[in-house]
Design a protein around this motif. Structure first.
Motif, mmCIF file in Angstrom:
data_model
loop_
_atom_site.group_PDB
_atom_site.id
_atom_site.type_symbol
_atom_site.label_atom_id
_atom_site.label_comp_id
_atom_site.label_asym_id
_atom_site.label_seq_id
_atom_site.Cartn_x
_atom_site.Cartn_y
_atom_site.Cartn_z
ATOM 1 N N UNK A 159 0.824 -1.213 0.000
ATOM 2 C CA UNK A 159 0.000 0.000 0.000
ATOM 3 C C UNK A 159 0.859 1.264 0.000
ATOM 4 N N UNK A 160 1.946 1.270 0.761
ATOM 5 C CA UNK A 160 2.813 2.457 0.812
ATOM 6 C C UNK A 160 3.415 2.738 -0.556
ATOM 7 N N UNK A 161 3.866 1.693 -1.250
ATOM 8 C CA UNK A 161 4.435 1.879 -2.579
ATOM 9 C C UNK A 161 3.380 2.362 -3.568
ATOM 10 N N UNK A 162 2.142 1.863 -3.426
ATOM 11 C CA UNK A 162 1.058 2.315 -4.296
ATOM 12 C C UNK A 162 0.779 3.796 -4.066
ATOM 13 N N UNK A 163 0.775 4.207 -2.805
ATOM 14 C CA UNK A 163 0.540 5.621 -2.490
ATOM 15 C C UNK A 163 1.645 6.492 -3.072
ATOM 16 N N UNK A 164 2.883 6.059 -2.946
ATOM 17 C CA UNK A 164 3.994 6.827 -3.518
ATOM 18 C C UNK A 164 3.882 6.911 -5.038
#
Length: 365
Positions: A159-164
Motif C-alpha cells: 500500500x505504501x508503494x502504491x501511495x507513492x
C-alpha cells in the motif's frame, strides 16, 4: 477526416459516495463552472465540454473567454500558462498490464504509464514507463493464483508503494480485467489510494466471458462493488460482446487485441482531451466537472470521412459496442442516450476545413 470522442455520464447509475458530512467540501472555483470558461487554443480542433449546452453557445463562450482571459503585464498582455494536469494510467494484473502495453504504442505527452502485478515474470516483459511488483512477501512474484483475496493481501502489503506511485497525480486511470486474482483484489485498493490523494479516479475494467465460469463471475461482481465505492467513474467493457463483433475465424489473440484497443481508446482518448489544446479548449476542470462522483460512464470514439463525416463519427462514438450498458441503434436514433445522460464531454477533431456546421451537427447527435 473527423474524429469524435464522447464521454457520457449516465443518469441513475450507481455513483461514488459523497464525502462524509464531517468532511469540509471543496471551496468553489472562483472562475465559475467548467462549461462557462472554455479557452481558445491555436490548433485546427473543435472541442467542447457540455452540460446541455449547444455547440454554438460553447463556441461564443470560448471566444469571449479567450479575448477577456489575458492578463496585463508591464510589457503588455501575455497569456496565462497553467500547470498541466498530471495523468497516471495504472494497469493492474495481467489484463491491465496487457492494456497498458497497447497504450504505449500511442505516444501521449504528459501521461505516465504504470504496470503493477504480483507476477514478476509478466512485469519483466511489460513496456510500461514504470512497474511495481505487489506483495513480494505474500506471493514471492508468482502471481495470485486467480484468488482475489491473495491479490488484495498483496496490494495491502504494498500500500505504501502504491501511495507513492500515485502521489502528485491530478487524474488516475485504473484498468484491469476483473474476475481473476490480482486485478480483482488489487484494483479497488489502487482506486482507494488515488481517491484518498484527491485525484480524479476513473476505472476502466472488463467483465469476464460467460465461459470463464460462475466463480470468476462472482469475483467480478464483488470487485466491481468495491471499486464503485472509491472510483469517481467506472467504464465497463463487456468481453462477451467480442463474440458478437469479431468474425468467427478470428484468432484468440486478435480478438483480445480488439478488447485491449477499446480500453486504449477510452483511456488515451480521454487523456488527450485534457493534455492537447483545442480551438474551443477542454481542460482538466471541464472533465472533472462531468466525471467527479459520476458512477457509471460510457466512452466512445468514432472516425469518419465523406460528406457526413461529423455525424457518422458522432454516431460511431456514442454506439461504443463493447461498452457494458451501451445503447442499441434504435436508442441512438431516438437520442435517448444523450437525453438520459447527466453530463457529456464532447471532443471533435478535424482538419482546417472542419466547418462550424459540422461541429453543430455532431453535437446534435
Amino acid at each position: 477526416r473527423v474524429l469524435v470522442r464522447a464521454c457520457v455520464r449516465l443518469r441513475g447509475g450507481p455513483r461514488r459516495p459523497a464525502p462524509p458530512p464531517d468532511q469540509a467540501p471543496a471551496a468553489p472555483d472562483p472562475r465559475g463552472s467548467a462549461p462557462d470558461r472554455p479557452s481558445l487554443g491555436g490548433r485546427p480542433l473543435g472541442a467542447m465540454a457540455m452540460t446541455r449546452r449547444g455547440a454554438l453557445s460553447a463556441l461564443l463562450l470560448g471566444i469571449c473567454a479567450s479575448l477577456s482571459g489575458r492578463r496585463q503585464t508591464a510589457h503588455g498582455f501575455s497569456p496565462q500558462v497553467p500547470k498541466p494536469a498530471t495523468i497516471k494510467v495504472v494497469g493492474v494484473g495481467g489484463g491491465g498490464g496487457n492494456a497498458v502495453d497497447r497504450m504505449k504504442e500511442t505516444q501521449v505527452d504528459g501521461v505516465e504509464f504504470w504496470a503493477i502485478n504480483t507476477d514478476a515474470q509478466a512485469l519483466a516483459k511489460n513496456r510500461a514507463d514504470y512497474t511495481l511488483q505487489l506483495g513480494v512477501g505474500e506471493t514471492r512474484g508468482l502471481g495470485a493464483g486467480g484468488q482475489p483475496s491473495v491479490g488484495r493481501l498483496a496490494a495491502q502489503e504494498s500500500r505504501k508503494e502504491i501511495r507513492n506511485m500515485l502521489t502528485g497525480a491530478d487524474m488516475v486511470f485504473v484498468t484491469a480485467g476483473l474476475g481473476g486474482g490480482t486485478g480483482s483484489g488489487a484494483c479497488p485498493i489502487v482506486a482507494e489510494e488515488a481517491a484518498a490523494l484527491g485525484a480524479l479516479t476513473v476505472a476502466v475494467v472488463t467483465r469476464p466471458f460467460r465461459f470463464e465460469g460462475p466463480a470468476r463471475a462472482r469475483n467480478f461482481e464483488a470487485s466491481l462493488a468495491a471499486l464503485r465505492e472509491h472510483a469517481d467513474a467506472v467504464v465497463l467493457v463487456s468481453n462477451d460482446r467480442l463474440l458478437e463483433l469479431v468474425p468467427e475465424n478470428t484468432a484468440v489473440e486478435d480478438a483480445f487485441l480488439v478488447c485491449d484497443n477499446v480500453l486504449r481508446q477510452a483511456i488515451v482518448g480521454t487523456s488527450e482531451i485534457v493534455v492537447r489544446p483545442g480551438l474551443i479548449n477542454v481542460d482538466f476542470a471541464d472533465v472533472q466537472a462531468v466525471l467527479k462522483r459520476a458512477g457509471s460512464c460510457l466512452v466512445g470514439i468514432g472516425a469518419a470521412t465523406g460528406a457526413d463525416r461529423a455525424v457518422d463519427a458522432a454516431i460511431a462514438a456514442v454506439s461504443c459496442p463493447l461498452m457494458d450498458g451501451s445503447p442499441t441503434l434504435r436508442e441512438m436514433a431516438s437520442g435517448s442516450l444523450i437525453r438520459g445522460a447527466s453530463g457529456v464531454v464532447l471532443n471533435v477533431v478535424g482538419g482546417p476545413d472542419l466547418s462550424l456546421l459540422e461541429v453543430q451537427n455532431a453535437a446534435d447527435v
